[in-house]
Design an enzyme around this catalytic site. Structure first.
Site, PDB file in Angstrom:
ATOM      1  N   HIS A  61     -15.822 -12.175   6.797  1.00  0.00           N
ATOM      2  CA  HIS A  61     -16.968 -11.271   6.684  1.00  0.00           C
ATOM      3  C   HIS A  61     -17.946 -11.578   7.817  1.00  0.00           C
ATOM      4  O   HIS A  61     -18.180 -12.740   8.142  1.00  0.00           O
ATOM      5  CB  HIS A  61     -17.658 -11.452   5.336  1.00  0.00           C
ATOM      6  CG  HIS A  61     -18.923 -10.665   5.199  1.00  0.00           C
ATOM      7  ND1 HIS A  61     -18.938  -9.287   5.157  1.00  0.00           N
ATOM      8  CD2 HIS A  61     -20.220 -11.057   5.117  1.00  0.00           C
ATOM      9  CE1 HIS A  61     -20.195  -8.864   5.042  1.00  0.00           C
ATOM     10  NE2 HIS A  61     -20.995  -9.919   5.014  1.00  0.00           N
ATOM     11  N   CYS A 175     -17.575  -4.186   7.547  1.00  0.00           N
ATOM     12  CA  CYS A 175     -18.650  -5.066   8.007  1.00  0.00           C
ATOM     13  C   CYS A 175     -18.571  -5.373   9.492  1.00  0.00           C
ATOM     14  O   CYS A 175     -19.583  -5.355  10.198  1.00  0.00           O
ATOM     15  CB  CYS A 175     -18.662  -6.357   7.191  1.00  0.00           C
ATOM     16  SG  CYS A 175     -17.176  -7.384   7.373  1.00  0.00           S
TER      17      CYS A 175
END
Length: 302
Positions: A61, A175
């Site tokens: 992430h 993301c």
């Protein structure tokens, strides 16, 4: 990836196990003469729960951090799913509804502070550039536009083959793509990035040329294609949440039958359905280097 005129309200049916952006705040207006450090942040997905487990698979992430030299305050900005990854990747089949029901919005989250332990423990926290307060304020206006018009999370990248020059049929929207867009915006505003290696996760499906099937109305509406509608529902039923262990293993074999043996995958992208004629190697998770950007304007020295 299509941009939309506005962000629709989410349906109360869509529920997240973990609250989206629980400590979020408005992006502050910085003094123009401020000097702001910009940090690259990366950690394994769900690191807070599973530690480095997904890091071993390079499922990461991404976020970006800021530090104001005038106030000493730190900030974190990231983009992720409103209702977790599974809801963005596959829909729900609700009783009494013919069409699959999607909870697939994603959005930016901005909050004060940088959790050093979270990013450093199994990931990355590194300075990538320095900008002025004026550049930060311009970026904030762009974030507002980006967040209001780029509203749907998309897990999959779909390519014709593993070759780097192969056709990309569909690009993901998650993301890392937000962070790359943010870096590019800062570069266009004049930021000069350090020459360091940066890698990002992509989950890739491999397919022949996709076949357009239609939208929700044309497939599932009163005049829709009942055979196609049933096939799409049957496919997504294999990915239903909250299964027993036995149900999961039964469905795994059915997924292998659909995707690998029969080369079938149904993709929902920009509110439309596509059929993917899958081909080897079918799916791959890559952790690929993407260079930090070079701006389109003259560099701004801080």
């Amino acid at each position: 990836h299509r941009r939309f005129d506005y962000r629709p309200k989410t349906d109360p049916y869509c529920q997240a196990r973990y609250t989206f952006c629980p400590t979020g705040s408005a992006i502050p207006v910085m003094k123009e003469e401020d000097v702001i450090e910009v940090y690259r942040l990366q950690a394994p997905v769900w690191e807070f729960k599973y530690g480095d487990l997904l890091g071993h698979l390079k499922i990461m992430h991404d976020a970006v951090g800021f530090k104001s030299s005038l106030t000493g305050k730190n900030y974190t900005m990231e983009w992720y799913e409103l209702f977790q990854l599974g809801n963005c990747t596959f829909p729900h089949l609700r009783p009494g509804m013919d069409a699959p029901f999607w909870c697939n919005q994603g959005a930016a989250c901005f909050y004060e502070g940088i959790d050093d332990a979270h990013w450093k423990a199994n990931g990355t926290l590194v300075l990538v550039t320095t900008i002025s307060g004026a550049m930060f304020n311009d970026m904030a206006q762009w974030v507002k536009y980006d967040n209001e018009t780029g509203i749907y999370y998309e897990t999959w990248t779909v390519q014709a083959s593993p070759d780097k020059k192969s056709t990309v049929w569909f690009d993901s929207y998650e993301c890392s793509k937000f962070i790359l867009r943010t870096y590019q915006k800062l570069a266009d505003l004049g930021a000069v990035f350090k020459k360091i290696q940066t890698n990002y996760t992509s989950i890739i499906l491999f397919s022949g040329e996709p076949i357009y099937l239609g939208n929700e109305t044309s497939i599932f509406g009163p005049q829709g294609n009942k055979t196609l509608a049933a096939a799409i529902r049957d496919f997504y039923n294999l990915f239903k949440p909250h299964q027993s262990v036995r149900e999961f293993f039964v469905d795994i074999f059915k997924i292998i039958d659909h995707v690998i043996l029969n080369h079938q995958f149904y993709l929902f992208y920009n509110l439309e359905y596509w059929f993917l004629p899958m081909k080897s190697p079918y799916l791959k998770i890559i952790y690929e280097e993407v260079a930090l950007p070079v701006g389109s304007k003259a560099s701004f020295g801080v």
